[in-house]
Design an enzyme around this catalytic site. Structure first.
Site, short mmCIF file in Angstrom:
data_model
loop_
_atom_site.label_atom_id
_atom_site.label_comp_id
_atom_site.label_asym_id
_atom_site.label_seq_id
_atom_site.Cartn_x
_atom_site.Cartn_y
_atom_site.Cartn_z
N THR A 1 -13.10 10.16 4.43
CA THR A 1 -11.91 10.05 5.27
C THR A 1 -12.01 8.77 6.09
O THR A 1 -13.07 8.46 6.65
CB THR A 1 -11.67 11.23 6.24
OG1 THR A 1 -10.69 10.83 7.20
CG2 THR A 1 -12.91 11.65 7.00
N ARG B 1 5.57 -4.83 23.36
CA ARG B 1 5.92 -4.53 21.96
C ARG B 1 4.87 -3.61 21.38
O ARG B 1 3.78 -3.46 21.94
CB ARG B 1 5.98 -5.82 21.14
CG ARG B 1 7.03 -6.80 21.59
CD ARG B 1 8.40 -6.34 21.08
NE ARG B 1 9.33 -7.44 21.06
CZ ARG B 1 10.13 -7.80 22.05
NH1 ARG B 1 10.11 -7.13 23.18
NH2 ARG B 1 10.96 -8.82 21.92
N ASP C 1 -10.71 8.45 8.78
CA ASP C 1 -10.76 8.86 10.19
C ASP C 1 -12.20 8.98 10.72
O ASP C 1 -12.41 9.03 11.92
CB ASP C 1 -10.07 10.21 10.38
CG ASP C 1 -8.56 10.13 10.18
OD1 ASP C 1 -8.02 9.02 10.15
OD2 ASP C 1 -7.93 11.21 10.05
O1 F6P Z 1 -6.33 12.29 7.18
C1 F6P Z 1 -6.38 10.91 7.18
C2 F6P Z 1 -5.09 10.32 7.64
O2 F6P Z 1 -5.24 8.98 7.35
C3 F6P Z 1 -4.71 10.55 9.10
O3 F6P Z 1 -5.30 9.68 10.00
C4 F6P Z 1 -3.21 10.38 9.03
O4 F6P Z 1 -2.56 11.02 10.09
C5 F6P Z 1 -2.88 11.01 7.75
O5 F6P Z 1 -3.98 10.80 6.91
C6 F6P Z 1 -1.63 10.48 7.10
O6 F6P Z 1 -1.46 11.14 5.90
P1 F6P Z 1 -0.29 10.89 4.85
O7 F6P Z 1 -0.67 9.69 4.07
O8 F6P Z 1 -0.28 12.12 4.01
O9 F6P Z 1 0.95 10.69 5.64
#
Ligand code: F6P
Length: 345
Positions: free
Chosen positions: A124, A266, A126
């Site tokens: 991930t 911004r 994240d």
């Molecule tokens: O789970 C990882 C992530 O990158 C999050 O940080 C983000 O909110 C989400 O995926 C976005 O997911 P999608 O591409 O399904 O909109």
């Protein structure tokens, strides 16, 4: 022995090196790798694709995933769950390597509990998965955000503006924190620490009175807002997560800063730009080693395990370690970094 490989959840740079690492190692051990397309959707619909040394030869530098992905949750509807087990049977897989985050690995763990021979690889951008020190995708995503900051700095300085950069990060502020530190942000806002708006805006004013005419703020998309948009206006994915980008955190924060400071403000949302592009060296090496380890775990019949980074070692931990609480930024680490981004005058 046929071993399925799938990638599920949001894509991130490093998935292809992980597929490559697992494929090459399986072949070396005399196993037959089988690509499953589009995550758990591909298991349900029995979408397979061949994997061999030639196919994975040139994918190490490619972002995304050559297998495709989806956020399909096969345990969401009863009919899907029934079909999941029928499909697994029909696919004649002896084992499965699931490469994904909390949701994908959650499904893998449930399958393991039902006797399916599965191992996991954590990913991930994240970086919020427990059970591993780092996840691949994070390093590349932070690199993209830092580059965005470098560019925003130029234009912010030219126009004497405040610019808010919104980065991804659902429950955890790792991307915001590391991007902010590496990009020299003036303020960083993460979900783990309540932001003091007065303190932040006073500081931006202090910067200006000391001659710094612009400011850069990094904010994680997952922070709380005083008023949330009505739930019915927000879309959810198959695992019940709100699509955070639609909450418009960057826009809200920029407006708030402008109203409170009077400085032109911004915002920029880099969104999925963070999830694309070639993986960095760190992500390539980590992902390849994790993929290879997952293949090794299959050969050792260590099912229900997750290939994981501990220090500099790649080890095996129970799959459920990745499903424990998400790994959040410790408040002490944020405070340590704040000593740098908030200068004293
Ligand atoms: O789970 C990882 C992530 O990158 C999050 O940080 C983000 O909110 C989400 O995926 C976005 O997911 P999608 O591409 O399904 O909109």
């Amino acid at each position: 022995m046929r071993v399925g490989i799938l990638t599920g959840g949001g894509d991130c740079p490093g998935l292809n090196p992980a597929i490559r690492g697992a494929t090459l190692r399986l072949i070396r051990e005399g196993y037959e790798p089988v690509g499953i397309q589009r995550g758990w959707r591909g298991v349900l619909d029995q979408l397979t694709t061949p994997l061999n040394a030639d196919i994975v030869d040139e994918i190490i530098q490619q972002g995304g995933t050559v297998l495709g992905t989806s956020r399909t949750n096969p345990f969401r509807k009863e009919e899907d769950t029934k079909r999941l087990f029928e499909s697994l049977e029909a696919l004649r897989l002896d084992a499965l390597i699931a490469i994904g985050g909390e949701d994908t690995l959650g499904v893998a763990y449930k399958l393991h509990q039902h006797g399916v021979q599965v191992v996991g690889v954590p990913k991930t951008m994240d970086n919020d998965l427990s059970g591993t020190d780092y996840t691949f995708g994070f390093d590349t995503a932070v690199g993209v955000a830092v580059e965005a900051m470098d560019r925003l700095r130029d234009t912010a300085r030219s126009h004497a503006r405040v610019i808010v950069l919104e980065v991804m990060g659902r429950n955890a502020g790792w991307v915001a924190l590391y991007s902010g530190l590496a990009g020299g942000a003036d303020w960083i806002v993460i979900p783990e620490v309540e932001n003091d708006m007065d303190e932040m805006c006073d500081y931006i004013c202090a910067l200006r009175s000391h001659g710094k005419v612009y400011a850069l703020i990094v904010v994680a998309e997952g922070i709380e807002m005083p008023y949330e948009p009505p739930q019915e206006n927000l879309q959810m994915d198959a695992f019940g997560h709100i699509i955070l980008r639609e909450r418009g955190i960057g826009a809200w924060l920029a407006k708030e800063v402008e109203n409170r400071t009077g400085f032109e403000t911004r915002y920029a949302v880099i969104g999925h730009v963070q999830r694309g592009g070639p993986p960095t060296m760190f992500d390539r090496v980590l992902a390849t080693r994790l993929g290879s380890k997952a293949a090794e775990l299959v050969t050792q019949r260590q099912f229900g395990k997750l290939a994981s980074l501990r220090g500099t070692e790649i080890v095996a931990v129970p799959l459920q370690d990745a499903l424990a609480e998400s790994k959040r930024v410790p408040v002490e680490l944020y405070e340590e970094i704040k000593q740098i981004f908030k200068r004293s005058y």
